[in-house]
Structure formats: C-alpha cells, structure tokens
Motif scaffolding. Sequence first.
Motif, short mmCIF file in Angstrom:
data_model
loop_
_atom_site.label_atom_id
_atom_site.label_comp_id
_atom_site.label_asym_id
_atom_site.label_seq_id
_atom_site.Cartn_x
_atom_site.Cartn_y
_atom_site.Cartn_z
N SER A 172 0.83 -1.20 0.00
CA SER A 172 0.00 0.00 0.00
C SER A 172 0.87 1.25 0.00
N ASN A 173 1.94 1.23 0.81
CA ASN A 173 2.85 2.38 0.84
C ASN A 173 3.58 2.55 -0.48
N LEU A 174 3.99 1.43 -1.07
CA LEU A 174 4.66 1.50 -2.37
C LEU A 174 3.73 2.07 -3.43
N LEU A 175 2.48 1.67 -3.39
CA LEU A 175 1.50 2.18 -4.35
C LEU A 175 1.28 3.67 -4.16
N ASP A 176 1.21 4.11 -2.90
CA ASP A 176 1.04 5.54 -2.63
C ASP A 176 2.21 6.34 -3.17
N MET A 177 3.42 5.82 -2.96
CA MET A 177 4.60 6.53 -3.43
C MET A 177 4.63 6.60 -4.95
N ALA A 178 4.25 5.48 -5.59
CA ALA A 178 4.23 5.47 -7.06
C ALA A 178 3.22 6.47 -7.59
N ARG A 179 2.08 6.57 -6.93
CA ARG A 179 1.06 7.53 -7.38
C ARG A 179 1.54 8.96 -7.21
N ARG A 180 2.21 9.23 -6.11
CA ARG A 180 2.69 10.58 -5.87
C ARG A 180 3.77 10.96 -6.89
N GLU A 181 4.60 10.00 -7.25
CA GLU A 181 5.66 10.29 -8.22
C GLU A 181 5.13 10.34 -9.64
N ASP A 182 3.90 9.89 -9.83
CA ASP A 182 3.34 9.86 -11.18
C ASP A 182 2.77 11.22 -11.58
N GLY A 183 2.95 12.21 -10.73
CA GLY A 183 2.55 13.55 -11.11
C GLY A 183 1.15 13.94 -10.72
N ILE A 184 0.59 13.33 -9.66
CA ILE A 184 -0.73 13.72 -9.19
C ILE A 184 -0.63 15.11 -8.57
N LYS A 185 -1.43 16.02 -9.05
CA LYS A 185 -1.35 17.40 -8.58
C LYS A 185 -2.38 17.64 -7.48
N PRO A 186 -1.98 18.37 -6.44
CA PRO A 186 -2.93 18.69 -5.38
C PRO A 186 -4.06 19.57 -5.89
N ILE A 187 -5.19 19.44 -5.25
CA ILE A 187 -6.34 20.30 -5.57
C ILE A 187 -6.52 21.25 -4.40
N PHE A 188 -6.14 22.49 -4.58
CA PHE A 188 -6.18 23.47 -3.50
C PHE A 188 -7.58 24.06 -3.37
N VAL A 189 -8.08 24.03 -2.16
CA VAL A 189 -9.40 24.61 -1.86
C VAL A 189 -9.28 25.41 -0.56
N GLU A 190 -10.24 26.26 -0.34
CA GLU A 190 -10.30 27.03 0.91
C GLU A 190 -10.74 26.10 2.04
N VAL A 191 -9.95 26.06 3.11
CA VAL A 191 -10.22 25.13 4.22
C VAL A 191 -10.41 25.93 5.51
N ASP A 192 -11.47 25.59 6.24
CA ASP A 192 -11.77 26.24 7.52
C ASP A 192 -10.94 25.59 8.63
N PRO A 193 -10.56 26.33 9.68
CA PRO A 193 -9.79 25.74 10.78
C PRO A 193 -10.48 24.55 11.46
N SER A 194 -11.79 24.47 11.34
CA SER A 194 -12.50 23.33 11.95
C SER A 194 -12.18 22.02 11.25
N PHE A 195 -11.44 22.08 10.14
CA PHE A 195 -11.03 20.88 9.40
C PHE A 195 -10.28 19.89 10.32
N PHE A 196 -9.53 20.41 11.29
CA PHE A 196 -8.68 19.55 12.12
C PHE A 196 -9.46 18.82 13.22
N GLU A 197 -10.63 19.31 13.62
CA GLU A 197 -11.32 18.76 14.79
C GLU A 197 -11.65 17.28 14.68
N PRO A 198 -12.32 16.81 13.60
CA PRO A 198 -12.61 15.36 13.53
C PRO A 198 -11.34 14.51 13.42
N ILE A 199 -10.31 15.05 12.78
CA ILE A 199 -9.05 14.30 12.65
C ILE A 199 -8.43 14.08 14.02
#
Length: 460
Positions: free
Chosen positions: A291-318
């Motif tokens: 699973s980790n190897l697959l994640d690394m391969a995906r990240r190196e394959d050029g997946i671009k982040p999708i930036f959105v406006e995030v409220d500080p309450s984003f951290f509470e459930p995490i």
Amino acid sequence: MLTKIRKQFKSPDFRYFIRYFSLFTLIFSVMTLIILQVMRTSVYQSTDDNLEQMAEDPNNIINWASLRSTNDFEITRETTSPSNSTDFSSQEMLPSENISNFGTENFNPGTNTNVVLFDEEENVIYSGDPFAGLNQVKWNPRTLGEIKQVEAENYYGGTEYYRYIVVQVNDKIAIGTKNVKYAMAVVNTTQLKQTSESYESTVVLVMMSFWMVSIFASIWLSNITVRPILLAYEKQKSFVENASHELRTPLTVLQNRLENLFHKPDDSIIDSSESIAASLDEVRNMRLLTSNLLDMARREDGIKPIFVEVDPSFFEPIFENYELIAKENSKQVIINNHAKLPFRTDQILLKQLLTILFDNAIKYTDSDGEIEISVRTTDRHLLITVADNGPGISDRNKRKIFDRFYRVDKARTRQRGGFGLGLSLAKQIAESLFGAIAVKDNHPKGTVFVLKFSRGHTSS
C-alpha cells in the motif's frame, strides 16, 4: 584496457556527448559557410555593379580605354556619306580633359579599372596598363556578358586577380588599322581578395575556436543531462532492491509456516494457531508495504494537489480520531489547535500527511508516552508540529530519515511494523503542497516534526 574503452563508448554520457557535439559541429559549419558566402558576395558587389554598368554600352568601355591610355589615341568610327559610300576618314578623340565628365553619381569605374580590346580573332589590340599582364587573360566567347574572375602574372612576376566582363562591339570601331570586335572591362581585385581572405581566415579561426570550446560544452551538457538520469536509475535500482528485501522476509516466513502445517496434517486449527497468527501478521505487513509502495508510485506519477479554501474546523474530527487511537495504544495525545484563519490546501493530502506523522509518533513512543500536536495560523503561514517523547533521532540519522527504506533501528522498526517509507512519503506530500518538513529534537527527549505551509498558496 580495451574493454574499459568499449564500455566508455557505450556509456550514456558518451552517447549524449556525441549528440551535442554533432549538433554544435553542424551549427558552426553552417554558420561558417553562410558568413563566408555573404562575405564573398558582398566584397565584390560594388565591383560587379560597375562592370555591369560599363557592359550596358560598349562605348563606355571604349571611352574608358581612351581615358586610361597614357597618350590620347584615335578611335575611328564608320560613318555613312550622302552617297551611301563608306568613309573611315571621320575620327573621334576623347581627350584627357573630359575625364571629369565621364563618371556619374551611380557609375564610377575607379582607377583600378582597365580595358582590353580584341579583334575578330580574339587577339589583343589594346591591353591598357602594360605592367598589369592583362594581355595574358584568356576568355571564352560563350561567356559574353558574364562576370568572371581570373588571375594573371604582372610585369614583376607577381600574381594579380581580376574580375572582368566581355561584351561584343557592334559599331564599326577601329584602333589604327584593326577593327574592335570585343571589349573587356577588367577590375583589379587583388587587394579585395587579400582582404577577403584575411577576413575569411579570421572567421574560420574564430569558428574553430568556438568549435573547440563546444567540445567542453558538449561534455558539460552531457554530464548535466545524464546526471539526473543516472540518479533516477540508481534510486530506482535501490528502490527495487529494498522493496525486494522487505518482501523477501515475510514471504520466507509464510513459506516456512505453511510448510510446517503440511508436516502436521493431523493438528487442529487451535494447535496451529501460532503459525497461522504469525502468517497473518506477515500478510498484514506485506499489505501495508504494498500500500505504501503504491502511494509513493502515485505521488511520483505527477498527481497534482487540488487546493481549496479550508476552515480551521477541518482539524477537529481528525484530532478526535487520533485521541481514540492513542487511548487504544495506552498513550496520551495533547492537542493544541490554535488555527483561527482559513487556509488553502489539499484536504486529502494534508490529512494523509498528518496521519503519517501521528502514526510514526505512536509507533516510536513507549507505553504511557505522550504525543503533542500543535496547529496555528499566522497572517502568511500554517504551522503544524507533531512532537513525541520517544528515544529521539541522532543528528546523523536526521539527514537520512526522509530517504526511502531508511530506518534508524531496522530490527526494532520491523518489530513495530515499519518499512522506512512513511517519512519519505510525508516529504513528498509536503513538497507537493509547496510546503516544508523538518525534524528537530524535543526536550528533554523525543522528536519534533515541523510542517510549514503558505496560507494563501494557489495552484498555478
């Protein structure tokens, strides 16, 4: 020695060197040819223009012959009398006092222009300057009206270079007792040729110098081109070797455990529970690794982040989930959420990054250990720290912990289910979010991971 040379010829950097060097050679060769051709064309442009203007009317050449003569000579022209009888008694002279009236603004032959006159049998009647060697000039009647170049030996034995044009004289013109059939306008281009050759030598020398410099430039460019390729190849090779090594251990354990089950066919599941449990643990480890190897391969394959406006309450459930996980592992987590301002980020990637760091802290913190997570926002940045009071990381290991498969204590890490991929993936995610990750000591003991992101970053 021969094998080493062959290996060098087959190396990637040598192939790139040949490509770059061939390209430079082609460029400088074409540039040299173009410059030389332009120089050769332009250096004689004015000379050729004057020759063409003189050739437009053969009388121009005849008159110029009179002007160039040391003594005025008589030009006898055929005239027709009223009784239609031919009379050669009429004589014309172009005295030297008319020289100032001969040239025009667009037509100025120059003092280095001479004239050679020929009869019908192409014999020289008049050759202008007796020291120039013009009586030696040979020409082909088929080249009438064409500008040609010729060399001749002058009176002193030196070589002179000329450009000339020959035209046919249609008027009945005679010099003395000989009729003029062809007139040749000749320009001495010796000085122009010597100057042109000097310039051409300079151009060739300069181009050769730059061509020699291109050898070093080709070596430098080939090294620059090959270096990231070789680096990527070495990383890939190391990645495959490490991944194979990590997979070899659980596969060996599985093989041994399963073979032991065949040796005890009469045992019940309860009797074989230890082997089955150990096999399941190895399967979980393999699943986590892949699973980790697959994640690394995906990240190196050029997946671009999708930036959105995030409220500080984003951290509470995490953080609520982290508290539950810490409690299950008999550890304490302290949350300091001081985020008051919104920020832009990729929510999925940021959550995965926090989870990697939290999981790393849980893994390396002893029982009843303490983990502290702090979040705060400033006018320009989002700052996150994940601290633990575990054994800590030495300064030597701090420089390597973000490398793939690197583990501070391999034996202990394997017992805890680590493969040395989490922090490498964390660094990739942080960089993809245009942020930075750093590690430092926690006092009195432990480790602190620091994340720093720009609040207002937008994908562009």
